[in-house]
Enzyme design. Structure first.
Site, PDB file in Angstrom:
ATOM      1  N   TYR A 204     -59.362 -26.122 -87.704  1.00 12.17           N
ATOM      2  CA  TYR A 204     -58.038 -26.182 -87.678  1.00 12.17           C
ATOM      3  C   TYR A 204     -57.833 -27.813 -86.919  1.00 12.17           C
ATOM      4  O   TYR A 204     -58.283 -27.832 -86.118  1.00 12.17           O
ATOM      5  CB  TYR A 204     -56.961 -25.395 -87.171  1.00 12.17           C
ATOM      6  CG  TYR A 204     -55.421 -25.884 -87.362  1.00 12.17           C
ATOM      7  CD1 TYR A 204     -54.768 -25.917 -88.443  1.00 12.17           C
ATOM      8  CD2 TYR A 204     -54.814 -26.121 -86.096  1.00 12.17           C
ATOM      9  CE1 TYR A 204     -53.510 -26.327 -88.509  1.00 12.17           C
ATOM     10  CE2 TYR A 204     -53.472 -26.590 -86.070  1.00 12.17           C
ATOM     11  CZ  TYR A 204     -52.862 -26.714 -87.305  1.00 12.17           C
ATOM     12  OH  TYR A 204     -51.501 -26.827 -87.248  1.00 12.17           O
TER      13      TYR A 204
ATOM     14  N   ASP B 282     -63.478 -33.076 -82.825  1.00 13.65           N
ATOM     15  CA  ASP B 282     -62.226 -32.739 -82.596  1.00 13.65           C
ATOM     16  C   ASP B 282     -62.068 -31.992 -81.122  1.00 13.65           C
ATOM     17  O   ASP B 282     -62.121 -30.634 -81.323  1.00 13.65           O
ATOM     18  CB  ASP B 282     -61.394 -32.139 -83.696  1.00 13.65           C
ATOM     19  CG  ASP B 282     -59.989 -31.457 -83.476  1.00 13.65           C
ATOM     20  OD1 ASP B 282     -59.505 -32.092 -82.286  1.00 13.65           O
ATOM     21  OD2 ASP B 282     -59.503 -31.176 -84.406  1.00 13.65           O
TER      22      ASP B 282
ATOM     23  N   LYS C 174     -53.259 -31.397 -76.386  1.00 10.54           N
ATOM     24  CA  LYS C 174     -53.062 -30.255 -75.267  1.00 10.54           C
ATOM     25  C   LYS C 174     -52.979 -30.892 -73.902  1.00 10.54           C
ATOM     26  O   LYS C 174     -52.139 -31.514 -73.512  1.00 10.54           O
ATOM     27  CB  LYS C 174     -53.900 -29.242 -75.839  1.00 10.54           C
ATOM     28  CG  LYS C 174     -53.680 -28.664 -77.163  1.00 10.54           C
ATOM     29  CD  LYS C 174     -54.447 -27.501 -77.565  1.00 10.54           C
ATOM     30  CE  LYS C 174     -54.324 -26.914 -78.968  1.00 10.54           C
ATOM     31  NZ  LYS C 174     -53.098 -26.419 -79.405  1.00 10.54           N
TER      32      LYS C 174
HETATM   33  C1  LIG Z   1     -58.769 -28.395 -82.645  1.00  6.38           C
HETATM   34  C2  LIG Z   1     -57.337 -28.709 -82.922  1.00  6.38           C
HETATM   35  N1  LIG Z   1     -57.127 -29.864 -83.525  1.00  6.38           N
HETATM   36  C3  LIG Z   1     -55.985 -30.328 -83.692  1.00  6.38           C
HETATM   37  C4  LIG Z   1     -54.753 -29.594 -83.412  1.00  6.38           C
HETATM   38  C5  LIG Z   1     -53.377 -30.093 -83.607  1.00  6.38           C
HETATM   39  O1  LIG Z   1     -52.719 -30.250 -82.469  1.00  6.38           O
HETATM   40  P1  LIG Z   1     -51.191 -30.482 -82.415  1.00  6.38           P
HETATM   41  O2  LIG Z   1     -50.792 -29.241 -82.692  1.00  6.38           O
HETATM   42  O3  LIG Z   1     -50.881 -30.908 -81.239  1.00  6.38           O
HETATM   43  O4  LIG Z   1     -50.654 -31.189 -83.683  1.00  6.38           O
HETATM   44  C6  LIG Z   1     -55.065 -28.290 -82.685  1.00  6.38           C
HETATM   45  C7  LIG Z   1     -53.952 -27.519 -82.344  1.00  6.38           C
HETATM   46  O5  LIG Z   1     -52.885 -27.448 -82.715  1.00  6.38           O
HETATM   47  C8  LIG Z   1     -56.321 -27.784 -82.733  1.00  6.38           C
HETATM   48  O6  LIG Z   1     -56.673 -26.860 -81.953  1.00  6.38           O
HETATM   49  N1  LIG Z   2     -54.754 -22.787 -82.249  1.00  9.74           N
HETATM   50  C1  LIG Z   2     -53.693 -23.270 -82.966  1.00  9.74           C
HETATM   51  C2  LIG Z   2     -52.473 -24.058 -82.270  1.00  9.74           C
HETATM   52  O1  LIG Z   2     -52.979 -24.397 -81.321  1.00  9.74           O
HETATM   53  C3  LIG Z   2     -51.501 -24.436 -82.920  1.00  9.74           C
HETATM   54  C4  LIG Z   2     -50.235 -24.067 -82.387  1.00  9.74           C
HETATM   55  C5  LIG Z   2     -48.816 -24.516 -83.056  1.00  9.74           C
HETATM   56  O2  LIG Z   2     -48.976 -25.136 -83.980  1.00  9.74           O
HETATM   57  O3  LIG Z   2     -47.939 -23.869 -82.427  1.00  9.74           O
END
Ligand SMILES: Cc1ncc(COP(=O)(O)O)c(C=O)c1O
Ligand SMILES: NCC(=O)CCC(=O)O
Length: 431
Positions: free
Chosen positions: A148, A243, A271
């Site tokens: 993701y 990523d 994060k």
């Molecule tokens: C590996 C990874 N990339 C990108 C994202 C997207 O980040 P955000 O939710 O801050 O848009 C997430 C989590 O949501 C992630 O776990």
């Molecule tokens: N592992 C997935 C995320 O960190 C996403 C959190 C969100 O979109 O609320």
């Protein structure tokens, strides 16, 4: 640990929220869709604990989905925010605080010489793939099933996390054009990657991957997969995009790339880099980043990018991780939790496999080890849901999906871990 008895205030708040926001939430990941029931509404948090609007306390293993590695309301971060807020909340102009955060990123992340701050992980990955396409003049991006990278159109194909949990790995609204330019492969399949490059090598702009996957639960990359990623991108003139939105500053001060010895062309961060405020970042060598406007021609911008509150929280967090590294403690606590959960599952006779890298871990409800999305999809998600609610009712807040990582923070104690394991013994015996 007092048992959680009822949640009438959460119930009422959720009823109001459902009239206001789709599904009552601002992100589907927190909607409890895969486990049934209603989400709890949070009143406040401190250290390793969340407190809901009904006054129940939970040991928190989500940590805002990753950022809170130092625990909630970590006093130096709160102090830095108090100091920043009195000076105005946004200027839309350069600040010394941006320099501080960017200097820390450049110092800590091995492959990053220059960096651009954005507001989320999604913006970071979106900008990174645009940069890869802009540099190479090619359109195709390779991604892996169950990884993701946020809700970027062309990356929302065979996506993990809430997209997989809620059964929309390919969202309506993503044009066929964007998905045509995305090549989806199996994680950990070096031969598949080789075949894709043999067929499409001269049209692939970049390969984006989670260096340790957290978004189909924790999945560890094999060494031959990591080698293939690096060799094939280099041989074919494609950019390797690591990523590290989840793994950055978590798996080591320099992220998964430092821990595993990966040398990417572009790194995306999110994060932890914002210390609990909305920050993302993408970076690479000075040469790669020189292609970003205004030095180069690849457009990317943001009204609130480099926001002074966000840079204050992020810089304070990264400085703490550098100067007072919690990684040994995180390793010990996480190993204790992993062993305890494995023992609890074995004692209860529940087939599981536990995956852990540093302070990220997942208890998969499948007897087979999980190495890719096809093995992750075999998990017993109904059993997971029972486990989830059993733990919730005993005051343990876990990710509300089998396809997520649990995070341990530096604020957790051995007693928290032992209480969690004791709860797991009770719960697993009954699922
Ligand atoms: C590996 C990874 N990339 C990108 C994202 C997207 O980040 P955000 O939710 O801050 O848009 C997430 C989590 O949501 C992630 O776990
Ligand atoms: N592992 C997935 C995320 O960190 C996403 C959190 C969100 O979109 O609320």
């Amino acid at each position: 640990m007092p048992p959680v008895v009822s949640r009438p205030n959460s119930h009422e708040a959720f009823a109001r929220a459902q009239a206001l926001m789709p599904g009552g939430v601002n992100s589907p990941a927190r909607a409890f869709g895969a486990v049934g029931g209603e989400p709890i509404f949070i009143d406040h948090a401190a250290g390793a604990y969340l407190y809901d609007v009904d006054g129940n306390q939970y040991i928190d293993y989500i940590g805002s989905w990753g950022p809170m590695i130092l625990g909630h309301a970590y006093p130096p971060v709160v102090e830095a925010l108090h100091h920043a807020v009195d000076r105005g909340t946004s200027y839309g102009a350069p600040t010394p605080g941006e320099n501080e955060l960017c200097e820390l990123i450049v110092e800590l992340v091995p492959s990053v010489e220059k960096v651009r701050l954005v507001n989320s992980g999604t913006e970071a990955t979106m900008s990174a793939i645009r940069l890869a396409r802009g540099i190479t003049g090619r359109d195709r991006i390779v991604k892996f099933a169950g990884n993701y990278h946020g809700h970027v159109d062309s990356l929302l194909v065979a996506a993990g996390s809430a997209a997989a949990t809620l059964a929309v790995p390919n969202s309506p609204g993503v044009t066929s054009g964007s998905s045509t330019d995305t090549l989806v492969l199996e994680y950990n399949d070096a031969a598949g990657l080789q075949a894709a490059f043999a067929e499409h090598g001269d049209t692939i702009a970049g390969v984006i991957f989670e260096p340790v996957c957290g978004n189909m639960g924790v999945v560890t990359p094999s060494q031959d997969f990591l080698d293939a990623l690096q060799t094939l991108t280099k041989q074919n003139g494609a950019l390797l995009i690591c990523d590290e939105v989840m793994t950055g500053f978590r798996l080591s001060p320099g992220g998964a790339q430092q821990r595993l010895g990966i040398q990417p062309d572009i790194t995306t961060l999110g994060k932890i880099v914002g210390g609990g405020l909305p920050v993302g970042a993408y970076g690479g060598s000075a040469e790669v980043m020189s292609n970003v406007l205004p030095e180069g021609k690849v457009f990317q911008a943001g009204t609130l990018s480099g926001n002074p509150l966000a840079t204050a929280a992020g810089a304070t967090t990264l400085r703490t991780l550098r100067d007072d590294p919690p990684y040994e403690k995180l390793e010990a606590l996480s190993a204790r939790l992993a062993t305890g959960l494995e023992e609890a599952a074995a004692a209860a006779g529940v087939p599981t496999s536990l995956a852990r890298v540093g302070s990220m871990l997942t208890l998969f409800f499948s007897g087979e080890p999980v190495t890719s999305w096809s093995s992750a999809a075999k998990c017993d998600t109904e059993r997971f849901a029972k486990y989830f609610w059993g733990m919730m009712d005993r005051g343990v807040y876990l990710p509300c999906s089998q396809y997520e990582a649990l995070f341990v923070s530096a604020a957790h104690t051995e007693a928290d871990i032992d209480n969690t394991i004791a709860a797991a013994h009770e719960v697993l015996a009954a699922v």
